[in-house]
Design a protein around this motif. Sequence first.
Motif, mmCIF file in Angstrom:
data_model
loop_
_atom_site.group_PDB
_atom_site.id
_atom_site.type_symbol
_atom_site.label_atom_id
_atom_site.label_comp_id
_atom_site.label_asym_id
_atom_site.label_seq_id
_atom_site.Cartn_x
_atom_site.Cartn_y
_atom_site.Cartn_z
ATOM 1 N N GLN A 1 0.826 -1.185 0.000
ATOM 2 C CA GLN A 1 0.000 0.000 0.000
ATOM 3 C C GLN A 1 0.862 1.238 0.000
ATOM 4 N N ILE A 2 0.359 2.272 -0.608
ATOM 5 C CA ILE A 2 1.002 3.576 -0.580
ATOM 6 C C ILE A 2 -0.067 4.597 -0.244
ATOM 7 N N GLN A 3 0.242 5.492 0.670
ATOM 8 C CA GLN A 3 -0.707 6.533 1.062
ATOM 9 C C GLN A 3 -0.244 7.862 0.463
ATOM 10 N N LEU A 4 -1.203 8.615 -0.044
ATOM 11 C CA LEU A 4 -0.904 9.850 -0.752
ATOM 12 C C LEU A 4 -1.687 11.000 -0.128
ATOM 13 N N VAL A 5 -1.007 12.101 0.145
ATOM 14 C CA VAL A 5 -1.653 13.271 0.737
ATOM 15 C C VAL A 5 -1.268 14.512 -0.066
ATOM 16 N N GLU A 6 -2.290 15.138 -0.658
ATOM 17 C CA GLU A 6 -2.059 16.338 -1.455
ATOM 18 C C GLU A 6 -2.159 17.600 -0.590
ATOM 19 N N SER A 7 -1.543 18.651 -1.076
ATOM 20 C CA SER A 7 -1.667 19.964 -0.456
ATOM 21 C C SER A 7 -1.362 21.029 -1.498
ATOM 22 N N GLY A 8 -1.706 22.269 -1.170
ATOM 23 C CA GLY A 8 -1.321 23.388 -2.018
ATOM 24 C C GLY A 8 -2.402 23.960 -2.900
ATOM 25 N N GLY A 9 -3.601 23.383 -2.863
ATOM 26 C CA GLY A 9 -4.686 23.947 -3.660
ATOM 27 C C GLY A 9 -5.137 25.283 -3.100
ATOM 28 N N GLY A 10 -6.017 25.941 -3.847
ATOM 29 C CA GLY A 10 -6.536 27.224 -3.380
ATOM 30 C C GLY A 10 -7.282 27.963 -4.456
ATOM 31 N N LEU A 11 -7.598 29.209 -4.157
ATOM 32 C CA LEU A 11 -8.310 30.090 -5.073
ATOM 33 C C LEU A 11 -7.320 31.099 -5.662
ATOM 34 N N VAL A 12 -7.236 31.150 -6.984
ATOM 35 C CA VAL A 12 -6.336 32.082 -7.655
ATOM 36 C C VAL A 12 -7.083 32.774 -8.792
ATOM 37 N N GLN A 13 -6.457 33.794 -9.351
ATOM 38 C CA GLN A 13 -7.008 34.498 -10.493
ATOM 39 C C GLN A 13 -6.462 33.896 -11.778
ATOM 40 N N ALA A 14 -7.216 34.066 -12.853
ATOM 41 C CA ALA A 14 -6.743 33.612 -14.162
ATOM 42 C C ALA A 14 -5.389 34.255 -14.462
ATOM 43 N N GLY A 15 -4.469 33.433 -14.982
ATOM 44 C CA GLY A 15 -3.124 33.907 -15.264
ATOM 45 C C GLY A 15 -2.132 33.695 -14.142
ATOM 46 N N ASP A 16 -2.616 33.374 -12.958
ATOM 47 C CA ASP A 16 -1.745 33.136 -11.805
ATOM 48 C C ASP A 16 -1.099 31.756 -11.881
ATOM 49 N N SER A 17 -0.182 31.522 -10.951
ATOM 50 C CA SER A 17 0.490 30.233 -10.833
ATOM 51 C C SER A 17 0.168 29.615 -9.482
ATOM 52 N N LEU A 18 0.268 28.294 -9.432
ATOM 53 C CA LEU A 18 0.010 27.560 -8.195
ATOM 54 C C LEU A 18 0.784 26.250 -8.277
ATOM 55 N N ARG A 19 1.297 25.790 -7.155
ATOM 56 C CA ARG A 19 1.956 24.483 -7.116
ATOM 57 C C ARG A 19 1.254 23.603 -6.104
ATOM 58 N N VAL A 20 0.853 22.432 -6.551
ATOM 59 C CA VAL A 20 0.284 21.442 -5.653
ATOM 60 C C VAL A 20 1.321 20.346 -5.427
ATOM 61 N N SER A 21 1.280 19.770 -4.230
ATOM 62 C CA SER A 21 2.251 18.753 -3.837
ATOM 63 C C SER A 21 1.541 17.513 -3.352
ATOM 64 N N CYS A 22 2.255 16.406 -3.407
ATOM 65 C CA CYS A 22 1.710 15.137 -2.921
ATOM 66 C C CYS A 22 2.830 14.385 -2.229
ATOM 67 N N VAL A 23 2.614 14.106 -0.954
ATOM 68 C CA VAL A 23 3.599 13.348 -0.177
ATOM 69 C C VAL A 23 3.117 11.915 -0.036
ATOM 70 N N ALA A 24 4.016 10.980 -0.295
ATOM 71 C CA ALA A 24 3.684 9.565 -0.241
ATOM 72 C C ALA A 24 4.317 8.907 0.971
ATOM 73 N N SER A 25 3.642 7.902 1.483
ATOM 74 C CA SER A 25 4.192 7.097 2.568
ATOM 75 C C SER A 25 3.767 5.657 2.346
ATOM 76 N N GLY A 26 4.442 4.757 3.015
ATOM 77 C CA GLY A 26 4.103 3.353 2.858
ATOM 78 C C GLY A 26 5.139 2.656 2.003
ATOM 79 N N ARG A 27 4.687 2.102 0.909
ATOM 80 C CA ARG A 27 5.591 1.367 0.036
ATOM 81 C C ARG A 27 6.619 2.296 -0.602
ATOM 82 N N ILE A 28 7.620 1.713 -1.186
ATOM 83 C CA ILE A 28 8.740 2.478 -1.722
ATOM 84 C C ILE A 28 8.260 3.421 -2.816
ATOM 85 N N PHE A 29 8.304 4.703 -2.520
ATOM 86 C CA PHE A 29 7.809 5.730 -3.432
ATOM 87 C C PHE A 29 8.506 5.680 -4.773
ATOM 88 N N SER A 30 9.811 5.464 -4.742
ATOM 89 C CA SER A 30 10.567 5.533 -5.986
ATOM 90 C C SER A 30 10.241 4.400 -6.945
#
Length: 125
Positions: A1-30
């Motif tokens: 099993q691998i567990q995945l947790v996202e973060s970094g979403g939000g409300l932005v304006q058109a033309g803006d930038s945003l980065r979302v991330s996902c951290v994994a745990s459990g089985r070998i991510f690589s």
Amino acid sequence: QIQLVESGGGLVQAGDSLRVSCVASGRIFSAFGMGWFRQAPGKEREFVAAISWTGDSTYYKDSVKGRFTISRDNAKNTVYLQMNDLKPEDTAVYYCAADSIVRLRRGSHELVNYWGQGTQVTVAS
């Protein structure tokens, strides 16, 4: 099993930038290919981007090519989606996904075994 947790979403304006991330745990991510899918209200979950376990190969939905970049840091068990020049049609819940790169790059959510809980990205016009 691998567990995945996202973060970094939000409300932005058109033309803006945003980065979302996902951290994994459990089985070998690589050992996993990693990807991002998204789902807008009333629509099917769709493929956005995928990256091989080495990071050497990346794949993108046509409409995000040149605007989005997927990357991974295996030392941090983290995959990122950098989103630039965001458009209102990018509004969706973004889900992190893990599986073989063969399954991910086929672009069907039905083939993916591991999912995060999702993070909302809203782009205002």
